[in-house]
Design a protein around this motif. Structure first.
Motif, mmCIF file in Angstrom:
data_model
loop_
_atom_site.group_PDB
_atom_site.id
_atom_site.type_symbol
_atom_site.label_atom_id
_atom_site.label_comp_id
_atom_site.label_asym_id
_atom_site.label_seq_id
_atom_site.Cartn_x
_atom_site.Cartn_y
_atom_site.Cartn_z
ATOM 1 N N ASN A 1 107.105 -80.432 -9.127
ATOM 2 C CA ASN A 1 106.729 -80.980 -10.417
ATOM 3 C C ASN A 1 106.968 -82.498 -10.668
ATOM 4 O O ASN A 1 108.040 -82.554 -10.601
ATOM 5 C CB ASN A 1 107.474 -80.040 -11.070
ATOM 6 C CG ASN A 1 106.795 -79.923 -12.735
ATOM 7 O OD1 ASN A 1 106.568 -80.951 -13.214
ATOM 8 N ND2 ASN A 1 106.476 -78.912 -13.312
ATOM 9 N N SER B 1 107.323 -83.894 -13.260
ATOM 10 C CA SER B 1 108.512 -84.143 -14.353
ATOM 11 C C SER B 1 109.968 -83.966 -13.836
ATOM 12 O O SER B 1 110.856 -84.510 -14.448
ATOM 13 C CB SER B 1 108.435 -83.073 -15.294
ATOM 14 O OG SER B 1 108.694 -81.566 -15.015
ATOM 15 N N ASP C 1 102.227 -64.626 -19.434
ATOM 16 C CA ASP C 1 103.586 -65.340 -19.587
ATOM 17 C C ASP C 1 103.819 -65.488 -21.305
ATOM 18 O O ASP C 1 103.103 -66.238 -21.898
ATOM 19 C CB ASP C 1 103.283 -66.849 -19.093
ATOM 20 C CG ASP C 1 104.675 -67.600 -19.211
ATOM 21 O OD1 ASP C 1 105.686 -67.360 -19.925
ATOM 22 O OD2 ASP C 1 104.596 -68.600 -18.673
#
Ligand code: THG
Length: 265
Positions: A9, A11, A160
């Motif tokens: 990821n 980030s 989710d």
């Protein structure tokens, strides 16, 4: 528990440069480590590279799949990115994600309708992120009905409810957990999934809170998670909690994990 490894990821500071530089060796290592630790899917997210996201996500899917025998979880809010990445994916991917936000919903539906993809559906709408179980269930209902109407198999839907930091409201943990329980009660065959570590955002000893919250979520029926499979205590917590929740016939997973030394000292 179906485990989606979260480590690829952009980030994350540790892999951001490896993605930017298309460092095959480093990315393959992160994919392989997660696969060997028990990940069923490898999440790929290059969302911080505005304008170049599709190119990086396609490269990540190809790089992971040429080297590790695991499907990807294609993580982007942009339907075009998902559509392009799905084209280069071998076998059945997980897509992350559709939501009830109107533009995203319409465009994502046209990508997923009638396919065999596993689809993460976020309980989020144009009104933003809900905080209560009731507000989440209203969105979940529309998502499940909309997907089924578009020929998506109920067993390919992963709802989710979106975990929110316990530091921003002391009811947020239980509202999330009760949503998991109600989803499994209302829609037989639907899966639940979450990025669990949000619960501990802003508090110390995050891993401790994440592990406790995972165990609590398993008692409510959580059956998939986007997480770090290299966290050995978390993996051991899942194995023992699933046994205690009656999800491990003859305690066989637990005993195997014990023999393999996966339960720690
Ligand atoms: N639901 C769905 N998809 C998701 C999320 C979710 N995808 C993204 C995210 N949430 C789950 N993935 C990650 C990946 C990495 C980290 C957390 C969640 C992570 N975070 C470090 C932290 O929080 O301290 C930051 C690391 C760094 O800055 O280097 O590692 O909820 N469907």
């Amino acid at each position: 528990m179906q485990i989606v490894g979260e480590l690829i990821n952009a980030s994350r500071k540790k892999v951001r440069e490896d993605i930017r530089d298309k460092n095959t060796e480093k990315i393959v290592q992160v994919a392989r480590d997660q696969h060997e630790a028990g990940a069923d899917f490898i999440d790929v997210n290059a969302g911080i590279f505005v304008g170049k996201e599709a190119d990086y996500v396609k490269w990540l899917v190809q790089t992971v799949q040429e080297n590790v025998d695991t499907p990807c979880c294609i993580d982007s809010p942009d339907p075009k990115v998902i559509e392009e990445a799905v084209k280069v994916h071998k076998g059945i991917p997980m897509m992350n994600s559709i939501s009830l936000e109107s533009e995203r919903y319409e465009n994502m539906i046209s990508v997923v309708k009638g396919t065999d993809m596993k689809i993460i559906a976020l309980c989020m709408s144009d009104e933003g992120m809900p905080h209560t179980k009731d507000a989440r269930m209203k969105i979940a209902d529309k998502l499940v009905n909309g997907l089924v109407k578009n020929n998506v198999d109920i067993g390919n839907i992963y709802l989710d409810p979106l975990v929110q930091p316990i530091g921003s409201g002391d009811t947020l943990g239980m509202e999330f957990l009760n949503t998991i329980e109600t989803i499994h009660h209302e829609y037989e065959g639907v899966h639940t999934i979450c990025g669990l570590s949000n619960i501990s955002y802003g508090i110390p000893k995050r891993q401790f809170a994440n592990q406790a919250f995972m165990i609590m979520a398993i008692t409510k029926g959580l059956d998939s998670a986007i997480m770090n499979p290299l966290d050995k205590k978390m993996m051991a917590s899942i194995i023992v909690a699933e046994m205690l929740a009656g999800k491990d016939e003859f305690c066989s997973n637990y005993m195997n994990a014990y023999r393999e030394g996966l339960l720690g000292d």
